[in-house]
Design a protein around this motif. Structure first.
Motif, PDB file in Angstrom:
ATOM      1  N   LEU A 166      60.077  55.980 -10.810  1.00 29.84           N
ATOM      2  CA  LEU A 166      60.324  54.845  -9.912  1.00 29.84           C
ATOM      3  C   LEU A 166      59.407  54.897  -8.685  1.00 29.84           C
ATOM      4  N   ALA A 167      59.108  56.111  -8.209  1.00 33.88           N
ATOM      5  CA  ALA A 167      58.181  56.232  -7.083  1.00 33.88           C
ATOM      6  C   ALA A 167      56.794  55.729  -7.467  1.00 33.88           C
ATOM      7  N   ILE A 168      56.369  55.984  -8.701  1.00 40.22           N
ATOM      8  CA  ILE A 168      55.079  55.457  -9.167  1.00 40.22           C
ATOM      9  C   ILE A 168      55.109  53.936  -9.204  1.00 40.22           C
ATOM     10  N   ASP A 169      56.189  53.378  -9.752  1.00 42.15           N
ATOM     11  CA  ASP A 169      56.301  51.913  -9.799  1.00 42.15           C
ATOM     12  C   ASP A 169      56.248  51.312  -8.403  1.00 42.15           C
ATOM     13  N   GLU A 212      52.681  51.436  -7.135  1.00 44.47           N
ATOM     14  CA  GLU A 212      51.842  50.434  -7.793  1.00 44.47           C
ATOM     15  C   GLU A 212      52.085  49.043  -7.219  1.00 44.47           C
ATOM     16  N   HIS A 213      53.322  48.735  -6.882  1.00 41.11           N
ATOM     17  CA  HIS A 213      53.585  47.455  -6.218  1.00 41.11           C
ATOM     18  C   HIS A 213      52.957  47.413  -4.830  1.00 41.11           C
ATOM     19  N   GLY A 214      52.836  48.573  -4.190  1.00 42.97           N
ATOM     20  CA  GLY A 214      52.133  48.618  -2.914  1.00 42.97           C
ATOM     21  C   GLY A 214      50.664  48.259  -3.067  1.00 42.97           C
ATOM     22  N   VAL A 215      50.030  48.698  -4.161  1.00 44.54           N
ATOM     23  CA  VAL A 215      48.634  48.323  -4.422  1.00 44.54           C
ATOM     24  C   VAL A 215      48.521  46.819  -4.637  1.00 44.54           C
ATOM     25  N   ILE A 216      49.460  46.274  -5.414  1.00 46.39           N
ATOM     26  CA  ILE A 216      49.435  44.827  -5.663  1.00 46.39           C
ATOM     27  C   ILE A 216      49.574  44.057  -4.356  1.00 46.39           C
ATOM     28  N   ALA A 217      50.496  44.506  -3.503  1.00 41.33           N
ATOM     29  CA  ALA A 217      50.694  43.818  -2.227  1.00 41.33           C
ATOM     30  C   ALA A 217      49.451  43.929  -1.341  1.00 41.33           C
ATOM     31  N   ALA A 218      48.793  45.092  -1.364  1.00 43.50           N
ATOM     32  CA  ALA A 218      47.592  45.258  -0.536  1.00 43.50           C
ATOM     33  C   ALA A 218      46.449  44.376  -1.037  1.00 43.50           C
ATOM     34  N   ARG A 219      46.320  44.215  -2.328  1.00 45.47           N
ATOM     35  CA  ARG A 219      45.246  43.384  -2.872  1.00 45.47           C
ATOM     36  C   ARG A 219      45.511  41.894  -2.666  1.00 45.47           C
ATOM     37  N   GLN A 220      46.744  41.531  -2.396  1.00 44.71           N
ATOM     38  CA  GLN A 220      47.027  40.127  -2.127  1.00 44.71           C
ATOM     39  C   GLN A 220      46.359  39.631  -0.852  1.00 44.71           C
ATOM     40  N   ALA A 221      45.931  40.548   0.001  1.00 45.71           N
ATOM     41  CA  ALA A 221      45.212  40.134   1.213  1.00 45.71           C
ATOM     42  C   ALA A 221      43.875  39.473   0.882  1.00 45.71           C
ATOM     43  N   PHE A 222      43.353  39.693  -0.336  1.00 40.80           N
ATOM     44  CA  PHE A 222      42.067  39.130  -0.738  1.00 40.80           C
ATOM     45  C   PHE A 222      42.226  38.004  -1.754  1.00 40.80           C
ATOM     46  N   ALA A 223      43.451  37.553  -1.952  1.00 35.88           N
ATOM     47  CA  ALA A 223      43.683  36.421  -2.838  1.00 35.88           C
ATOM     48  C   ALA A 223      43.533  35.116  -2.060  1.00 35.88           C
ATOM     49  N   VAL A 267      49.569  56.102  -5.301  1.00 35.41           N
ATOM     50  CA  VAL A 267      49.864  56.043  -6.734  1.00 35.41           C
ATOM     51  C   VAL A 267      49.422  57.333  -7.419  1.00 35.41           C
ATOM     52  N   ALA A 268      48.192  57.768  -7.124  1.00 33.45           N
ATOM     53  CA  ALA A 268      47.697  59.000  -7.736  1.00 33.45           C
ATOM     54  C   ALA A 268      48.558  60.193  -7.342  1.00 33.45           C
ATOM     55  N   ALA A 269      48.973  60.251  -6.069  1.00 29.75           N
ATOM     56  CA  ALA A 269      49.830  61.356  -5.619  1.00 29.75           C
ATOM     57  C   ALA A 269      51.190  61.310  -6.312  1.00 29.75           C
ATOM     58  N   ALA A 270      51.726  60.106  -6.502  1.00 32.18           N
ATOM     59  CA  ALA A 270      53.022  59.972  -7.183  1.00 32.18           C
ATOM     60  C   ALA A 270      52.922  60.415  -8.638  1.00 32.18           C
ATOM     61  N   ARG A 271      51.807  60.122  -9.284  1.00 34.05           N
ATOM     62  CA  ARG A 271      51.630  60.560 -10.669  1.00 34.05           C
ATOM     63  C   ARG A 271      51.501  62.080 -10.757  1.00 34.05           C
ATOM     64  N   ARG A 272      50.805  62.664  -9.815  1.00 33.22           N
ATOM     65  CA  ARG A 272      50.725  64.129  -9.815  1.00 33.22           C
ATOM     66  C   ARG A 272      52.092  64.746  -9.530  1.00 33.22           C
ATOM     67  N   ARG A 293      45.818  73.633 -12.294  1.00 28.10           N
ATOM     68  CA  ARG A 293      47.026  73.242 -11.557  1.00 28.10           C
ATOM     69  C   ARG A 293      46.857  71.890 -10.898  1.00 28.10           C
ATOM     70  N   VAL A 294      47.870  71.049 -11.063  1.00 24.33           N
ATOM     71  CA  VAL A 294      47.818  69.710 -10.483  1.00 24.33           C
ATOM     72  C   VAL A 294      47.904  69.771  -8.967  1.00 24.33           C
ATOM     73  N   GLU A 295      48.494  70.834  -8.422  1.00 23.68           N
ATOM     74  CA  GLU A 295      48.563  70.969  -6.974  1.00 23.68           C
ATOM     75  C   GLU A 295      47.172  71.166  -6.363  1.00 23.68           C
ATOM     76  N   ILE A 296      46.274  71.831  -7.097  1.00 23.50           N
ATOM     77  CA  ILE A 296      44.904  71.994  -6.603  1.00 23.50           C
ATOM     78  C   ILE A 296      44.218  70.641  -6.511  1.00 23.50           C
ATOM     79  N   ARG A 297      44.379  69.839  -7.549  1.00 24.33           N
ATOM     80  CA  ARG A 297      43.775  68.500  -7.513  1.00 24.33           C
ATOM     81  C   ARG A 297      44.381  67.651  -6.411  1.00 24.33           C
ATOM     82  N   GLN A 298      45.667  67.805  -6.176  1.00 22.48           N
ATOM     83  CA  GLN A 298      46.298  67.055  -5.092  1.00 22.48           C
ATOM     84  C   GLN A 298      45.797  67.530  -3.735  1.00 22.48           C
ATOM     85  N   GLY A 299      45.613  68.838  -3.571  1.00 23.20           N
ATOM     86  CA  GLY A 299      45.078  69.350  -2.314  1.00 23.20           C
ATOM     87  C   GLY A 299      43.672  68.853  -2.040  1.00 23.20           C
TER      88      GLY A 299
END
Length: 485
Positions: free
Chosen positions: A70-73, A76-87, A170-175, A299-305
Motif C-alpha cells: 500500500l505504501a508503494i501504491d 505511485e499516486h504521488g508521482v501521478i499528482a506531481a506530473r499533473q503540474a505539467f498537464a 516509490v523506489a524506496a518503498a519498493r526496496r 543487499r538492498v540496504e546498500i542500494r538504498q543507502g
C-alpha cells in the motif's frame, strides 16, 4: 376394587404409558444423534503446511507486506499528482457584478476561461478567451501569454524536482517491500522450525516418560521383594515429575510459536495448525571475505543507502539553484473587439501587447542560503549513515557466520555426548539389573542421554535457521521479484 373400576383405571393409564414411551424414544434418539452432529458442527479443519507453503502464504498475506504494498501504491499516486503540474489545465472563468446608485443600475458579467500548460523547462503558455457584458454592450477578446523564468525555476532538474522526489519515494518503498519480504521469510522459517523443534522435544520427553514409568514399575517390583530401596523409587518419581514439567514447558512454547506463526500468516488464532519442514542440512563453507563481498553487492540496504546519498546531493543542487533571484519575463498579447446587437464582431481590431519583467526576491537571500547549508549537511549525514550501514552489514554477516560455526562445533560435541551417555546408560542398566548398583547412575545417565538428544535437535534446527539468516544477511534469500531462491 370392582371390575369396572379396574377397567377405568387401565383406560386412564394407557395414554400416559404411551406418552412415556414416545418420550423415551425421543431421548434415546437425541442421545444417539448429538454425539454425531456436535463434533461436525464445532470441528475446525486443521491447516497443514509445508515449509515452502508457509513461506508462500506469508509472502502473500502477511500484514506488514500488505502495508508495504500500500505504501508503494501511495507513492505511485504521488508521482501521478506531481506530473499533473505539467498537464494541460482548463480553468473556467465567470463573474457577475451588480451595482446600483440613484442615477443608474449597472450589471456586468463575464464568461471565459484559460487553457494553460507548464512545460518541463519551466516555461508556461496560456490562451485566455472571454466574453463580457457591460453598460456599453458586449466585449470579446482572446489573450495569449508566455511566462519564462530567467534565473530561478528554469531547467528540467529544477522544474521536475517534485516528480523526482516522488519517484525516489516509490523506489524506496519498493526496496522497503523487498526488505520486509526478507524479514518475513526469516521470521516464518524461524517460527516453523521453532514449532518443529518443540514438537521434536515433546516427542523426546514423552519417550523419556515412558522409559521412566517402565523403570518405576521395575523398581517398585524390586522394592517389594527387597532388591531395591524406597530411595530408588523416590528417585524415579522425582525424575518423572521433572520430565513432566519439561514436557509442559515444551507444550507451552509450542503454543506460543504456533500463535506467532499464525500472526505471520494472518491466520485466525483459533485455527489448528500443523507444519512440516525438512531436517536435513549441509554444512556451509563460505568464507567471511566472500560473504561480505556478496552482501555489499546484493543487499538492498546498500542500494538504498547509495540512493539516499544521490538524492541528498540532488536536493543540495536544487537548494543552491534556489539562491538565485526569482526573475520572470512575461509576454502577453490580447486581441479583442465589440459585439453589436446582431451577434457579430463589428470592431475586432483592438490589440494589446504587454511585456513584463518582474521579480519578488529578497536581496540578502538569507533563508535560501541557510537551506543550502542544511542540504550540504544532509549529504554529510547520509554519507555517515552509509558508512555505519556498511559496518552494520559486515557485523551481521560475521555474527551469523560465527553462529553457524559454533553451532557446527556444538552439534559434533552433542553427538559425542550422546555416544558417551548411551554407553554410561547401558553399563548402569546392566549393573542395576544384576543388583550391583542402585538406580542413581541409571537415572542420571538416562537424563544425560535425553538432554544431549534435545540439545542436538535444538542445535540442528538453529543451524538450519541460521542458514536462512546468512542468506538474508548476504542478500541472496530472495530475488528481485521477491521469490525465494
Amino acid at each position: 376394587m370392582n371390575k369396572r373400576s379396574i377397567l377405568k383405571t387401565k383406560a386412564a393409564g394407557a395414554p400416559t404409558c404411551h406418552r412415556r414411551g414416545r418420550f423415551v424414544w425421543v431421548v434415546l434418539l437425541t442421545a444417539w444423534v448429538l454425539p454425531l452432529t456436535a463434533p461436525m458442527a464445532g470441528a475446525v479443519e486443521p491447516l497443514e503446511l509445508r515449509l515452502e507453503e508457509a513461506i508462500d502464504w506469508a509472502l502473500r498475506d502477511n500484514r506488514s507486506i500488505r502495508d508495504a504494498r500500500l505504501a508503494i501504491d501511495s507513492s505511485e499516486h504521488g508521482v501521478i499528482a506531481a506530473r499533473q503540474a505539467f498537464a494541460v489545465k482548463v480553468r473556467p472563468l465567470s463573474s457577475i457584478n451588480y451595482s446600483s446608485s440613484d442615477e443608474r443600475d449597472i450589471a456586468v458579467w463575464e464568461v471565459g476561461g484559460s487553457v494553460s500548460r507548464t512545460f518541463e523547462t519551466g516555461v508556461t503558455a496560456a490562451v485566455m478567451p472571454s466574453v463580457a457584458k457591460g453598460d456599453a454592450g458586449y466585449d470579446a477578446d482572446v489573450g495569449f501569454s508566455i511566462t519564462v523564468p530567467l534565473l530561478r525555476g528554469l531547467g528540467r532538474e529544477v522544474v521536475l524536482d517534485e516528480v523526482y522526489t516522488n519517484e525516489f519515494a516509490v523506489a524506496a518503498a519498493r526496496r522497503q517491500l523487498h526488505r520486509q519480504r526478507v524479514d518475513t521469510v526469516v521470521e516464518t522459517v524461524a517460527a516453523v522450525y521453532g514449532l518443529v523443534r518443540e514438537e521434536q522435544l515433546i516427542g523426546l520427553y514423552r519417550q523419556q516418560l515412558e522409559e521412566l514409568q517402565r523403570h518405576l514399575r521395575v523398581t517398585a517390583g524390586k522394592e517389594r521383594i527387597g532388591l531395591a530401596r524406597s530411595m530408588d523409587v523416590y528417585r524415579v518419581e522425582i525424575r518423572i515429575k521433572e520430565t513432566e514439567d519439561s514436557l509442559n514447558l515444551a507444550r507451552e512454547r509450542a503454543d506460543t510459536m504456533a500463535d506467532q506463526l499464525k500472526t505471520l500468516l494472518a491466520v485466525p488464532l483459533e485455527q489448528p495448525l500443523t507444519v512440516r519442514a525438512p531436517l536435513s542440512y549441509s554444512l556451509i563453507t563460505i568464507g567471511l571475505d566472500e560473504a561480505v563481498d556478496v552482501a555489499l553487492e546484493q543487499r538492498v540496504e546498500i542500494r538504498q543507502g547509495e540512493a539516499d546519498i544521490a538524492e541528498a546531493r540532488r536536493k543540495a543542487q536544487i537548494a543552491y539553484h534556489n539562491i538565485m533571484p526569482d526573475l520572470q519575463l512575461e509576454a502577453a498579447y490580447t486581441r479583442g473587439g465589440r459585439i453589436d446587437g446582431d451577434d457579430y464582431v463589428s470592431d475586432y481590431d483592438e490589440n494589446l501587447l504587454n511585456v513584463t519583467l518582474s521579480s519578488s526576491t529578497d536581496l540578502a537571500r538569507s533563508t535560501e542560503k541557510a537551506k543550502w547549508q542544511q542540504s550540504r549537511i544532509a549529504v554529510s549525514r547520509r554519507q555517515l549513515q552509509y558508512a555505519a550501514l556498511t559496518e552494520s552489514i559486515v557485523r551481521e554477516v560475521r555474527r551469523v557466520l560465527n553462529a553457524l560455526e559454533k553451532s557446527a562445533e556444538r552439534m559434533a560435541l552433542r553427538r559425542q555426548q550422546i555416544a558417551q551417555a548411551t554407553g554410561k546408560f547401558r553399563l548402569a542398566q546392566i549393573k542395576f539389573r544384576h543388583g550391583e548398583a542402585d538406580n542413581f547412575d541409571l537415572i542420571e545417565s538416562q537424563g544425560q542421554v535425553q538432554q544431549a538428544r534435545a540439545d542436538l535437535v535444538t542445535e540442528e534446527i538453529n543451524y538450519i535457521i541460521n542458514g536462512y539468516r546468512l542468506r538474508a544477511a548476504i542478500g541472496t534469500l530472495l530475488d528481485g521479484d521477491g521469490v525465494a531462491q
